[in-house]
Scaffold this active site. Structure first.
Site, PDB file in Angstrom:
ATOM      1  N   GLN A 116     -38.680 159.507  11.234  1.00 24.35           N
ATOM      2  CA  GLN A 116     -38.493 158.381  12.142  1.00 24.35           C
ATOM      3  C   GLN A 116     -39.362 158.352  13.396  1.00 24.35           C
ATOM      4  O   GLN A 116     -39.890 157.292  13.774  1.00 24.35           O
ATOM      5  CB  GLN A 116     -37.008 158.308  12.578  1.00 24.35           C
ATOM      6  N   ASP A 143     -53.405 164.476  -1.483  1.00 24.79           N
ATOM      7  CA  ASP A 143     -52.869 165.833  -1.396  1.00 24.79           C
ATOM      8  C   ASP A 143     -53.720 166.589  -0.372  1.00 24.79           C
ATOM      9  O   ASP A 143     -54.875 166.931  -0.639  1.00 24.79           O
ATOM     10  CB  ASP A 143     -52.942 166.509  -2.777  1.00 24.79           C
ATOM     11  N   ARG A 169     -52.279 174.203   9.517  1.00 26.78           N
ATOM     12  CA  ARG A 169     -52.309 174.837   8.187  1.00 26.78           C
ATOM     13  C   ARG A 169     -53.056 173.965   7.176  1.00 26.78           C
ATOM     14  O   ARG A 169     -53.585 174.453   6.196  1.00 26.78           O
ATOM     15  CB  ARG A 169     -50.882 175.129   7.698  1.00 26.78           C
ATOM     16  N   GLU A 183     -33.297 164.128  15.390  1.00 31.23           N
ATOM     17  CA  GLU A 183     -32.714 163.278  16.425  1.00 31.23           C
ATOM     18  C   GLU A 183     -31.626 163.934  17.282  1.00 31.23           C
ATOM     19  O   GLU A 183     -31.752 164.047  18.503  1.00 31.23           O
ATOM     20  CB  GLU A 183     -32.137 162.019  15.744  1.00 31.23           C
ATOM     21  N   ASP A 188     -35.651 160.193  18.393  1.00 30.01           N
ATOM     22  CA  ASP A 188     -36.710 159.822  17.450  1.00 30.01           C
ATOM     23  C   ASP A 188     -37.463 158.582  17.920  1.00 30.01           C
ATOM     24  O   ASP A 188     -38.637 158.643  18.271  1.00 30.01           O
ATOM     25  CB  ASP A 188     -36.103 159.545  16.070  1.00 30.01           C
ATOM     26  N   GLY A 214     -25.146 153.295  37.228  1.00 30.93           N
ATOM     27  CA  GLY A 214     -25.753 152.881  38.487  1.00 30.93           C
ATOM     28  C   GLY A 214     -24.733 152.760  39.595  1.00 30.93           C
ATOM     29  O   GLY A 214     -23.643 153.332  39.523  1.00 30.93           O
ATOM     30  N   GLY A 215     -25.076 152.001  40.609  1.00 30.17           N
ATOM     31  CA  GLY A 215     -24.201 151.896  41.775  1.00 30.17           C
ATOM     32  C   GLY A 215     -23.158 150.794  41.670  1.00 30.17           C
ATOM     33  O   GLY A 215     -22.378 150.588  42.607  1.00 30.17           O
TER      34      GLY A 215
END
Ligand code: COA
Length: 477
Positions: free
Chosen positions: A68, A124, A155, A190, A219, A298-299
């Site tokens: 994802q 491949d 690799r 995730e 993700d 928040g406030g």
């Protein structure tokens, strides 16, 4: 009288010197500013809005992403016009093609909703001929995006040094679970990121366990961060002529989205967090930021309240914000006009220890109306509220279809499906939202048109087994 005059003169002289220094500074900066202005044509396009191509036209992406996080990033870039070539393992492809399958034999929605507007080529990467084709792709692309486990790209032989040697302009963008440090070699999904990035410890109710959210902030959130990094690197490349590495760690991305809680962690040193309802309930704060239930971050205090029908409909709720400037309107709406002048309720600080009582009173009112009726009435008085929309309601919401945020696309094997279009609206770059590709659908096309292989060379490549799982087995044998 003479003295002040002298002083004023001296002051004026000094003042007149300051701008001169500033001018010099500006002059010194001029070459850089000029260089920045040279990027792109100097005259604005005369073409009508939306007909001057797409924002990322001409950018070609070697998409080595899977699952994802990475695919979110490259799909967004494709929506904005980039030519995204997704490299997949022959015969298998991105693992999500078959995960959570709902239609037998067809690519899953997991895959199709994350890989729209891309081309697919199977190679491949561990086959010698496959490596050769990849090198050619590296030379032909602007950006390589990958989210393999740490070390997997190396690799394959695609180290940054190797890539940079083949194509110094290549930007190599990666999602990893963690940045450099003790966990850098870990594989991450995730929810691991949601936990390690601080989101889970601050989500949920105080008396319950940590909670992960449905929004895929680890993700998709990190994919978004990566897309921004890529676009910035492309912009810098215009000046430097060279690519660079772009790294987004999922832990960092989640923390960036949870920054308000790191804010609160530091505020804790100076006393209780008064906007958290536990303050009003007289419950002591501990050493770390607690879970805040549905308290607003928040406030402006807020909470989720029941609406008409809540007994049978799990989504008959609304988020109600008691924004200070509209407190009077709220009191009138819920039939408590006396709270406007009552010193226990009239000011935000006076209300903080009484939030539970206040929201209980508001809920008595919201329970008499549907969430949409509450929204309509409240918006007439500028009171901010958010109906809890189910995914069914969102899928059916016509205004989201009209803006292209939800798009229906057709697919050759699974039929029409809904996907999320580009949530970022550019006024001069219409989104390019198309279905996802079948596995290897564009292999021939990319070999021929992008990599310029001849028909004979393509036949040889196919015979080598570099593009197909079955032939790979033959090669191994
Ligand atoms: N041809 C041949 N081999 C291929 C290939 C291709 N076209 N494409 C991939 N592979 C191989 C790789 O070379 C690698 O093999 P290696 O381990 O022998 O070197 C392997 O497939 C991919 O490995 P990996 O990334 O480890 O896949 P995984 O399924 O084991 O792990 C994740 C999945 C998501 C946990 C891991 O990729 C990861 O941690 N990624 C970074 C963080 C991330 O993005 N997480 C969120 C995912 S939504």
């Amino acid at each position: 009288m003479a003295k002040p005059k002298k002083a004023a003169k001296a002051k004026a002289k000094a003042a007149s010197k300051k701008p001169a220094r500033q001018v010099l500074k500006l002059r010194a900066k001029k070459p850089a500013a000029k260089a920045a202005r040279r990027i792109g044509p100097s005259r604005p396009s005369a073409k009508p809005w939306g007909q001057a191509g797409r924002a990322l036209d001409g950018v070609r992406i070697l998409d080595f992403t899977h699952v994802q996080s990475g695919p979110t990033c490259t799909q967004l870039l494709a929506y904005m016009g980039a030519d995204v070539i997704k490299v997949e393992r022959p015969g298998v492809g991105d693992i999500t093609r078959t995960q959570l399958r709902d239609v037998k034999g067809a690519d899953s929605l997991y895959f199709t909703m994350l890989n729209g507007s891309k081309r697919s080529i199977t190679i491949d990467s561990k086959h010698s001929k496959g490596r050769e084709i990849l090198d050619r792709l590296v030379k032909a692309c602007d950006v390589l995006v990958e989210n393999f486990a740490p070390g997997a790209l190396d690799r394959m032989g695609l180290t940054f040094a190797h890539i940079h040697k083949l194509n110094p302009r290549m930007i190599v963008a990666s999602v990893k679970g963690f940045g450099p440090g003790p966990y850098e070699d870990c594989k991450v999904y995730e929810n691991v990121a949601q936990c390690a990035g601080g989101a889970a410890s601050t989500t949920g109710f105080r008396d319950g366990p940590p909670l992960v959210t449905g929004a895929q902030i680890g993700d998709s959130g990190t994919g978004l961060h990566l897309a921004l990094g890529i676009v910035a690197a492309l912009y810098q490349r215009q000046r430097t002529g060279r690519g660079q590495k772009v790294l987004c760690a999922m832990q960092d991305g989640v923390l960036n989205l949870t920054r308000v809680k790191l804010r609160d962690q530091q505020r804790l040193k100076h006393g209780p967090l008064t906007e958290y309802s536990q303050y009003g309930e007289g419950i002591q704060f501990g050493a770390a930021v607690p879970r805040a239930g549905n308290d607003s971050g928040g406030g402006q205090p807020g909470w989720i309240l029941k609406c008409k029908g809540w007994e049978n409909d799990p989504d008959a709720y609304i988020y109600f914000i008691t924004q200070a400037p509209v407190w009077g309107a709220i009191c009138d709406l819920i039939g408590r006009p006396e709270w406007k002048s009552d010193p226990d309720f009239a000011t935000p600080p006076a209300r903080l220890p009484r939030l539970k009582q206040i929201f209980a009173a508001i809920e008595q009112w919201t329970m008499t109306r549907t969430k949409f009726e509450v929204m309509e009435t409240c918006n007439q008085h500028d009171v901010p509220v958010g109906p809890i929309l189910s995914m069914k309601e969102i899928a059916e919401e016509q205004s989201l279809r009209a803006t292209g945020t939800v798009v229906e696309v057709d697919h050759p094997t699974r039929g029409p499906y809904l996907t999320v279009g580009n949530p970022i609206k550019l006024s001069d770059s219409p989104p390019d939202v198309r279905r996802s590709p079948l596995l290897g659908e564009h292999t021939d096309e990319v070999l021929r048109e992008v990599l310029r292989y001849s028909a004979k060379e393509i036949a040889d490549i196919k015979a080598s087994g570099a593009l197909s799982a079955a032939e790979k087995k033959a090669e191994a044998a």
